[in-house]
Design a protein around this motif. Structure first.
Motif, PDB file in Angstrom:
ATOM      1  N   LYS A 287      -6.895  -3.242   0.877  1.00  0.00           N
ATOM      2  CA  LYS A 287      -6.193  -3.697  -0.330  1.00  0.00           C
ATOM      3  C   LYS A 287      -6.196  -5.225  -0.410  1.00  0.00           C
ATOM      4  N   ALA A 288      -6.244  -5.882   0.752  1.00  0.00           N
ATOM      5  CA  ALA A 288      -6.213  -7.355   0.798  1.00  0.00           C
ATOM      6  C   ALA A 288      -7.621  -7.945   0.722  1.00  0.00           C
ATOM      7  N   GLY A 289      -8.577  -7.148   0.314  1.00  0.00           N
ATOM      8  CA  GLY A 289      -9.932  -7.649   0.138  1.00  0.00           C
ATOM      9  C   GLY A 289     -10.647  -7.950   1.445  1.00  0.00           C
ATOM     10  N   GLY A 290     -10.223  -7.316   2.513  1.00  0.00           N
ATOM     11  CA  GLY A 290     -10.927  -7.493   3.782  1.00  0.00           C
ATOM     12  C   GLY A 290     -10.290  -8.472   4.732  1.00  0.00           C
ATOM     13  N   ARG A 291      -9.204  -9.107   4.302  1.00  0.00           N
ATOM     14  CA  ARG A 291      -8.510 -10.016   5.248  1.00  0.00           C
ATOM     15  C   ARG A 291      -8.003  -9.214   6.438  1.00  0.00           C
ATOM     16  N   PRO A 292      -8.064  -9.783   7.632  1.00  0.00           N
ATOM     17  CA  PRO A 292      -7.579  -9.028   8.801  1.00  0.00           C
ATOM     18  C   PRO A 292      -6.066  -8.809   8.738  1.00  0.00           C
ATOM     19  N   VAL A 293      -5.667  -7.623   9.101  1.00  0.00           N
ATOM     20  CA  VAL A 293      -4.246  -7.276   9.107  1.00  0.00           C
ATOM     21  C   VAL A 293      -3.885  -6.700  10.474  1.00  0.00           C
TER      22      VAL A 293
ATOM     23  N   VAL B 135       0.846  -1.200   0.000  1.00  0.00           N
ATOM     24  CA  VAL B 135       0.000   0.000   0.000  1.00  0.00           C
ATOM     25  C   VAL B 135       0.882   1.251   0.000  1.00  0.00           C
ATOM     26  N   THR B 136       0.545   2.179  -0.906  1.00  0.00           N
ATOM     27  CA  THR B 136       1.162   3.507  -0.856  1.00  0.00           C
ATOM     28  C   THR B 136       0.029   4.532  -0.804  1.00  0.00           C
ATOM     29  N   ALA B 137       0.402   5.807  -0.779  1.00  0.00           N
ATOM     30  CA  ALA B 137      -0.603   6.872  -0.673  1.00  0.00           C
ATOM     31  C   ALA B 137      -1.653   6.754  -1.769  1.00  0.00           C
ATOM     32  N   ARG B 138      -1.264   6.222  -2.911  1.00  0.00           N
ATOM     33  CA  ARG B 138      -2.203   6.118  -4.028  1.00  0.00           C
ATOM     34  C   ARG B 138      -3.377   5.178  -3.755  1.00  0.00           C
ATOM     35  N   ASP B 139      -3.221   4.285  -2.809  1.00  0.00           N
ATOM     36  CA  ASP B 139      -4.277   3.306  -2.522  1.00  0.00           C
ATOM     37  C   ASP B 139      -5.344   3.818  -1.579  1.00  0.00           C
ATOM     38  N   ILE B 140      -5.208   5.041  -1.109  1.00  0.00           N
ATOM     39  CA  ILE B 140      -6.154   5.548  -0.106  1.00  0.00           C
ATOM     40  C   ILE B 140      -7.479   5.933  -0.773  1.00  0.00           C
ATOM     41  N   PRO B 141      -8.587   5.346  -0.333  1.00  0.00           N
ATOM     42  CA  PRO B 141      -9.863   5.579  -1.017  1.00  0.00           C
ATOM     43  C   PRO B 141     -10.412   6.994  -0.798  1.00  0.00           C
ATOM     44  N   GLY B 142     -10.196   7.563   0.371  1.00  0.00           N
ATOM     45  CA  GLY B 142     -10.713   8.914   0.627  1.00  0.00           C
ATOM     46  C   GLY B 142      -9.571   9.896   0.708  1.00  0.00           C
TER      47      GLY B 142
ATOM     48  N   ALA C  95     -11.244  -4.326   6.608  1.00  0.00           N
ATOM     49  CA  ALA C  95     -11.931  -3.239   5.906  1.00  0.00           C
ATOM     50  C   ALA C  95     -12.346  -3.629   4.501  1.00  0.00           C
ATOM     51  N   THR C  96     -13.627  -3.418   4.226  1.00  0.00           N
ATOM     52  CA  THR C  96     -14.154  -3.503   2.862  1.00  0.00           C
ATOM     53  C   THR C  96     -15.153  -2.357   2.719  1.00  0.00           C
ATOM     54  N   ALA C  97     -15.704  -2.227   1.516  1.00  0.00           N
ATOM     55  CA  ALA C  97     -16.695  -1.172   1.301  1.00  0.00           C
ATOM     56  C   ALA C  97     -17.930  -1.416   2.171  1.00  0.00           C
TER      57      ALA C  97
ATOM     58  N   LEU D 104     -20.631   6.934   8.748  1.00  0.00           N
ATOM     59  CA  LEU D 104     -20.176   6.707  10.128  1.00  0.00           C
ATOM     60  C   LEU D 104     -20.554   5.329  10.643  1.00  0.00           C
ATOM     61  N   GLU D 105     -21.771   4.897  10.308  1.00  0.00           N
ATOM     62  CA  GLU D 105     -22.251   3.640  10.892  1.00  0.00           C
ATOM     63  C   GLU D 105     -21.533   2.425  10.300  1.00  0.00           C
ATOM     64  N   LYS D 106     -20.805   2.629   9.213  1.00  0.00           N
ATOM     65  CA  LYS D 106     -20.060   1.494   8.650  1.00  0.00           C
ATOM     66  C   LYS D 106     -18.681   1.338   9.295  1.00  0.00           C
ATOM     67  N   ILE D 107     -18.392   2.223  10.213  1.00  0.00           N
ATOM     68  CA  ILE D 107     -17.083   2.151  10.863  1.00  0.00           C
ATOM     69  C   ILE D 107     -17.258   1.773  12.325  1.00  0.00           C
TER      70      ILE D 107
END
Lengths: 738, 287
Positions: A255-261, A67-74, A192-194, A221-224
């Motif tokens: 980035k890992a599709g929701g796998r726990p990190v 992951v680099t800065a480019r991968d940040i969704p928001g 994390a996923t959408a 907010l409620e998704k977090i």
């Protein structure tokens, strides 16, 4: 004082048994299916432009999540007061140890190996590595002038009064950075996923983390959801940094599709890259009358904030408000600034700015006493605040505290008068070990500054269960300080129930209302009051339902829940009526109340080794009603130990904006062998707006030891130390230069 | 942890003989005794070694043996064993004190005298005491054994007389009898679990108001633990009550060559080394 069933009693720590037996699980202990281990690639340079990121050829990078800065969704920010700090450096680097690339892999050792195989090419830029360089704006590294925040407090005519003074003194005091050294380094697990983001970990402030994730992901907010896991100490070090680490693990998981990190820092990484106490420089110019009356104080206070704003303006605020100490002074100016430098951001640490400014004023008073030919106790006797006096911000001191009596109690306990008189004679002999006795008088405002408690608008809920138990729902975290136990006592007291009926729910933003961050000595004083009120509301509900006739609270709750399906009461913060604060002018009631203290130290300075050993330490304080004597004394002892460390040995050595001694073997925190017996005494004057009369006390003990020690060194050697830590190396220079 | 155990191998011999053979077959294998010096850089990912020769199980290298004239310690003698040994406490108090301030109790119960010597850290706590007691080391290889004075063992920063096929097997201390003066002081700033900034050990015998025998050694003030031979010379044969302190201090400054590092400054080390010497002489007068 009122006699209570639970308040004022040393109820056993609620989670103590689990911690002692190892049953308590910390973040790094959690076993999680499919877990990936994260690691962080950081900058070496304090400032520069990123020219390229190179991944070693021939290494199986396809196995890794990168992951680099480019991968940040928001937004690429870690949201605090201002959004100036990126989650991952993008294009520019503003401090050493800044995160640039994140890696994750199923094998924790592989990911450490990989970290060394990423090379970041950086074109260095000119740096600002000290307060002086930042003031000179050479170069400007933040905003227009490197200034995060300026605060001015004025009263009367300090310049005019200073000129008229019988005696004037000017001196500059410095304090160094300090690492919190919580037992458990920062650790976090993200998924994390959408569909949603779940972050679990070690933290003080779940809703700060929640806010940061919300800003970075741009998800509703409620998704977090943020869950605090058993936390091994914080001391402020887990106030803002966990927001950064939460963003990192969540990004990797995204980035890992929701796998726990999971990222669990080792001690070296934690010490090198997380926040520390702000270094400071304080110049005090004062004037006194011939009788020792403090006529004028002109304080110029500067905090080194590091590369990003984070919490610096708030730390500065507390430093500024405490800068004139517990003294009456009609003519005063406090000019305070937080400046940018190219070091990792400095952040919260027990005391939050107050230790720095109180160190300066308490050293200054002893210096002034020496010049005036007065005993330091006598000089304070003539200037300490009394109930009804106006403080720096014009706040009228409402607390019914006799500071002179508080001071005298500490001086009696340490046998000050006798030692003050006899030590000079003893020290005149050949023994290279010199004796000194010193003390400090100080205060600490409880809760957030000014109107901030109203802005926080904290809420606590209590819930009755079908089984007849009571759950306390608050975002305030247990991190070793005793929040669980105090909340339990207060809730039990309100409900007139046994403590075993009460359960404090581990903070989870999906379950608990926002009772604010676990900081600022506010948990007992402010949130504890909300627990009390919610408990009283629940008792009222039960009484009105006619269910408490026989006093069996558990049965009443069971019946109530069976009848009504649920039992829940809430309490929201209401400021005490008298509190008025103007943030624009810094006038008014800076804090609803203060804790007050006098700490005294008897010490030995060895002129063979220049080491200072504390032989006896007395801590006398007024903290309102003490809710749990064992926990309260523990807080004081721990804070004094940290204060002694900051005062004598805990030195962060900076090299090119980086902590060079980021190991416990060369950053010397005090061991049990370095500490005296710390004798703790409480004066108890119940505070009307605290639960059972309690005030905040967690930070207070950090504010006083350093100046008490250096005042003792002044007594022992007749020298004038003005900086902490007063390491043997610094003391040698002082002694040999004399 | 940043060390990579999967990239490392450990050879574990069953006897000293086998260990010496492995030393020849695998000269790159790093001898591993208690591991207290090696595990810290390993965990931090800073230890380059990939192959280790595990000496921990070698019973031949354990134990303290006392005879009429000398005390012999196996290289694997633990600091803790020295610290609690009654004869060591009586006759070699400096060594006992230095063992007691080495790391924490856990380290003292795992770290070994031989490992401490072989690691060659100038900041190690026991070497100054070993130097003032005139200890000797037995170095053993398949070629045989040889005895060398410990004072000659270190030849530079982390360099020594130990040949690639040798192991330190024994440490021998000649018994000094009663009536000596023993001084040891470690300056680590923290009172426990500290790495020394300066340490000074001394042993002396006085008679007729004179310093008749004197050995002084220091740690953390040179690339290796050193004897302060210049300072010794300045004081030998001189009056106990009125020793030539200035000359001794000047000679001491020539004996040492401290540096600035994370723990302290060269200037501090020079000053405090001198203070320790003066402190030692004060103690000698009142002894």
């Amino acid at each position: 004082m009122k006699d209570y069933a639970h308040i004022g009693r040393s109820v056993l720590r609620r989670e103590g048994r689990a911690k002692l037996t190892g049953a308590a699980l910390f973040t790094d202990d959690l076993k999680i299916e499919g877990l990936l281990y994260g690691a962080t690639v950081r900058s070496r340079e304090p400032r520069g432009r990123i020219k390229g990121i190179h991944f070693e050829e021939g290494f199986p990078w396809e196995e890794f999540i990168i992951v680099t800065a480019r991968d940040i969704p928001g937004k690429n920010v870690v949201a605090h007061l201002q959004q100036d700090q990126p989650c991952l450096a993008d294009g520019v680097i503003n401090h050493a140890e800044e995160a640039i690339v994140l890696l994750a892999h199923p094998d924790p050792l592989r990911v450490q190996d990989a970290r060394a195989r990423v090379r970041v090419d950086v074109e260095p830029l000119p740096t600002v590595l000290s307060i002086e360089e930042s003031l000179a704006c050479d170069p400007v590294i933040w905003g227009q002038d490197n200034v995060f925040k300026t605060i001015l407090i004025t009263k009367g005519d300090p310049d005019g009064a200073r000129v008229k003074g019988h005696f004037q003194l000017e001196a500059t005091y410095r304090t160094g950075a300090q690492e919190q050294l919580y037992i458990e380094p920062n650790a976090m697990i993200g998924e994390a996923t959408a569909e949603g983001v779940l972050v679990r970990g070690s933290m003080q402030c779940p809703y700060y983390v929640h806010h940061a994730l919300h800003e970075m992901f741009h998800l509703p907010l409620e998704k977090i959801r943020v869950v605090q896991v058993e936390t091994g100490g914080g001391f402020g070090g887990k106030e803002d940094y966990p927001s950064m680490l939460a963003c990192h693990v969540a990004l990797l998981s995204w980035k890992a599709g929701g796998r726990p990190v999971k990222i669990a820092y080792d001690r070296e990484e934690d010490m090198a890259c997380t926040t520390k106490r702000h270094p400071s420089r304080t110049r005090i110019r004062s004037a006194f009358g011939a009788d020792g009356t403090l006529l004028a104080l002109d304080v110029e206070l500067i905090l080194d904030g590091g590369a990003y704003m984070t919490l610096s303006p708030v730390v500065l605020s507390r430093a500024a408000i405490h800068a004139s100490g517990p003294y009456r002074c009609s003519n005063l100016r406090v000019h305070a600034q937080a400046l940018a430098t190219n070091t990792p951001p400095h952040g919260a640490f027990r005391g939050f700015g107050a230790p720095q400014s109180l160190f300066a004023i308490e050293r200054h008073m002893d210096e002034a006493a020496q010049h005036l030919g007065l005993d330091p106790a006598e000089l304070r006797r003539r200037n300490l605040l009394h109930t009804g006096d106006a403080m720096a911000t014009g706040q009228i001191m409402r607390d019914e505290v006799d500071l002179v009596a508080l001071m005298d109690r500490a001086l009696t306990e340490i046998r000050y008068a006798e030692k003050r008189a006899s030590y000079p004679t003893l020290n005149a002999g050949d023994d290279p070990v010199k004796r000194g006795v010193g003390f400090s008088v100080f205060m600490h405002g409880g809760g957030f500054t000014g109107s901030a408690e109203s802005t926080l608008n904290s809420v606590v809920a209590l819930e009755g269960t079908a089984g007849g138990r009571v759950r306390v729902l608050a975002a305030s975290t247990e991190m070793g300080q005793g929040a669980n136990t105090v909340f339990t006592q207060v809730a039990a007291e309100a409900l007139q129930a046994p403590v075993d009926l009460i359960e404090v729910v581990p903070p989870d933003t999906a379950l608990v209302p926002n009772s604010g961050p676990t900081v600022a000595s506010r948990t007992t004083q402010v949130v504890g009051k909300l627990v009390l009120d919610a408990g009283l509301a629940m008792r009222k509900t039960l009484l009105e339902a006619g269910l408490l006739a026989d006093g069996d609270v558990a049965a009443a709750i069971r019946t109530y829940v069976a009848r009504h399906g649920a039992l829940r009461t809430e309490s929201r913060y209401q400021k005490p009526d008298f509190v008025e604060w103007d943030d624009a002018t810094y006038r008014g009631d800076a804090y609803a109340t203060y804790a007050w203290a006098c700490y005294a130290a008897d010490l030995r300075v060895d002129l063979v080794t220049y080491e200072t050993q504390v032989a006896d330490f007395v801590a006398v304080q007024e903290v309102g009603r003490v809710l749990n004597p064992t926990l309260a004394a523990g807080q004081i002892e721990g804070g004094v130990a940290q204060g002694i460390g900051w005062g004598l040995n805990e030195e962060v050595i900076w090299r090119q904006g980086s902590m060079a001694n980021h190991q416990m073997s060369n950053y010397l925190m005090a061991t049990a062998a370095d500490l005296p017996r710390i004798r703790v005494f409480f004066e108890e004057r119940p505070y009307a707006y605290g639960p059972g009369g309690a005030k905040g006390l967690g930070e207070l003990p950090m504010d006083g030891p350093a100046s008490a020690l250096l005042n003792g060194v002044q007594h022992a050697l007749g020298l004038v130390p003005r900086q902490v830590p007063l390491t043997p190396e610094v003391l040698m220079d002082l002694v040999e230069g004399a | 942890m940043r060390g990579q155990p999967s990239l490392c191998d450990v050879l574990t011999p069953q006897s000293l003989q086998e260990a010496l053979s492995l030393r020849v077959a695998h000269p790159e294998a790093r001898p591993l005794a208690g591991g207290t010096d090696l595990m810290v850089p390993f965990a931090a990912g800073r230890l380059p070694d990939r192959l280790f020769l595990n000496l921990w199980g070698l019973e031949e290298l354990r134990g303290i043996t006392v005879s009429d004239g000398e005390v012999t310690c196996g290289a694997l003698t633990l600091f803790r064993e020295i610290a609690v040994h009654p004869l060591m406490q009586r006759e070699f108090p400096n060594l006992v004190r230095s063992a007691k301030v080495t790391g924490a109790l856990a380290i003292q119960s795992r770290g070994s005298l031989g490992g401490n010597i072989a690691n060659g850290s100038p900041a190690a706590d026991t070497p100054p005491s070993l130097l003032v007691y005139g200890s000797e080391l037995q170095l053993t290889s398949l070629r045989g054994s040889r005895w060398v004075p410990y004072a000659d063992f270190h030849t530079g920063y982390k360099r020594s007389l130990l040949a690639p096929d040798e192991l330190i097997t024994l440490i021998r201390l000649a018994r000094l009898g009663d009536g000596g003066f023993h001084y040891f002081r470690k300056v680590g700033t923290r009172q426990a679990q500290a790495i020394s900034k300066v340490s000074l050990a001394a042993w002396a015998r006085t008679g007729n108001g004179q310093i008749q025998e004197l050995r002084i050694a220091l740690g953390s003030v040179a690339p290796m633990p050193i004897r302060a031979r210049g300072a010794e010379k300045a004081l030998l044969g001189r009056s106990v009550t009125n020793p030539p302190l200035d000359a001794a201090l000047e000679a001491l400054q020539a004996d040492i060559s401290p540096i600035d590092d994370l723990r302290s400054s060269a200037q501090f080390r020079r000053k405090v080394a001198g203070n320790l010497l003066a402190d030692m002489l004060r103690g000698l007068v009142s002894a």
